[in-house]
Design an enzyme around this catalytic site. Structure first.
Site, PDB file in Angstrom:
ATOM      1  N   TYR A   2       0.823  -1.211   0.000  1.00  0.00           N
ATOM      2  CA  TYR A   2       0.000   0.000   0.000  1.00  0.00           C
ATOM      3  C   TYR A   2       0.863   1.269   0.000  1.00  0.00           C
ATOM      4  O   TYR A   2       0.372   2.343  -0.343  1.00  0.00           O
ATOM      5  CB  TYR A   2      -0.919   0.067   1.222  1.00  0.00           C
ATOM      6  CG  TYR A   2      -1.926  -1.034   1.361  1.00  0.00           C
ATOM      7  CD1 TYR A   2      -2.177  -1.942   0.327  1.00  0.00           C
ATOM      8  CD2 TYR A   2      -2.643  -1.183   2.540  1.00  0.00           C
ATOM      9  CE1 TYR A   2      -3.103  -2.961   0.471  1.00  0.00           C
ATOM     10  CE2 TYR A   2      -3.580  -2.196   2.691  1.00  0.00           C
ATOM     11  CZ  TYR A   2      -3.794  -3.082   1.662  1.00  0.00           C
ATOM     12  OH  TYR A   2      -4.717  -4.086   1.830  1.00  0.00           O
ATOM     13  N   HIS A  51       0.437 -11.758   2.131  1.00  0.00           N
ATOM     14  CA  HIS A  51      -0.567 -10.995   1.383  1.00  0.00           C
ATOM     15  C   HIS A  51      -1.240 -11.834   0.297  1.00  0.00           C
ATOM     16  O   HIS A  51      -2.455 -11.804   0.144  1.00  0.00           O
ATOM     17  CB  HIS A  51       0.083  -9.752   0.763  1.00  0.00           C
ATOM     18  CG  HIS A  51      -0.881  -8.667   0.464  1.00  0.00           C
ATOM     19  ND1 HIS A  51      -0.541  -7.332   0.525  1.00  0.00           N
ATOM     20  CD2 HIS A  51      -2.183  -8.681   0.087  1.00  0.00           C
ATOM     21  CE1 HIS A  51      -1.597  -6.582   0.209  1.00  0.00           C
ATOM     22  NE2 HIS A  51      -2.600  -7.390  -0.076  1.00  0.00           N
TER      23      HIS A  51
END
Length: 254
Positions: free
Chosen positions: A36, A94
């Protein structure tokens, strides 16, 4: 893990004031990720808040090029440095792609738990088969599984696995990228309860046993509205109406 029903998804948040405001209105679960690019922002917002650190669950994720066994520790330490923390409550794989090798990646994550850098290990975007394989190689229990889940997409085999094995599903994108506002079924439930479609959609997600949600919001008003969804009780008719939507629109496929 015992997760709050609603946390803050931070993908796209670039202002630490948003994180500080979220904590001020009552959020106690912050979810970020290396990919991110805002771990530092989340850490700054947490540091600026009056809420004690030990009252906030902070989660981050290792990206697919962080997952080689020789890279896991360094990647985790870099995330901690950006967050300004000496440990993180929850660290996810992730996606099971790239450098991911369950026999090597997962023991390296166990080492992070043993050494106190990470309190618990989570997985994200795994299939049921991949979850089963992970359990064979991970000493620490799977603390949470983060998946896309909203009125347009909900994989109930993943929910069944979570319930059977005693961990929560963490629903990202519970508002389907804003599309829930356009769904007639969600609109009808929202009108019945005099709330927004977004509130109704989040209430539907977290009203499922074993599921929590991490919607993103930036304004105080939207942060408060999303958090309040945890207090909206939908009846069986409401839930069935939203469940009747054709749930095949995955926003973030592999």
């Amino acid at each position: 893990m015992d997760l709050p029903p609603i946390g803050l998804g931070t993908m796209g948040i670039e202002d630490p004031d948003v994180v500080e405001t979220a904590l001020d209105v009552g959020y106690r679960h912050l979810d970020t990720a290396r990919i991110y690019g805002n771990e530092r922002v989340v850490g700054e917002g947490l540091a600026a808040s009056d809420v004690p650190r030990d009252e906030v669950l902070v989660a981050t994720k290792l990206w697919i090029d962080d997952l080689a066994p020789g890279r896991v520790r360094a990647a985790a330490e870099e995330s901690l440095d950006r967050l300004g923390l000496d440990r993180v409550d929850l660290c996810y794989v992730h996606r099971p792609r790239g450098e991911y090798d369950p026999a090597e990646t997962l023991p390296a994550l166990d080492d992070l738990v043993s050494d106190g850098l990470v309190d618990a290990v989570g997985l994200s975007n795994f299939t049921v088969d991949q979850l089963a394989t992970a359990r064979e190689h991970l000493d620490a229990p799977i603390a949470a599984h983060q998946v896309e889940r909203h009125p347009l997409f909900a994989e109930n085999d993943l929910l069944a696995d979570a319930r059977e094995n005693g961990y929560p599903l963490v629903a990202y994108s519970p508002l389907a990228g804003g599309r829930v506002r356009e769904l007639l079924e969600v609109q009808a439930v929202a009108e019945k309860h005099d709330v927004t479609p977004e509130t109704a959609a989040i209430a539907w997600v977290v009203g499922t046993d074993g599921v929590v949600a991490i919607p993103k919001a930036s304004s105080r008003a939207h942060l408060e509205a999303n958090l309040a969804a945890a207090n909206l009780d939908l009846d069986a008719e409401d839930r069935d109406r939203i469940a009747s939507i054709d749930r095949e629109e995955e926003l973030f496929p592999e």
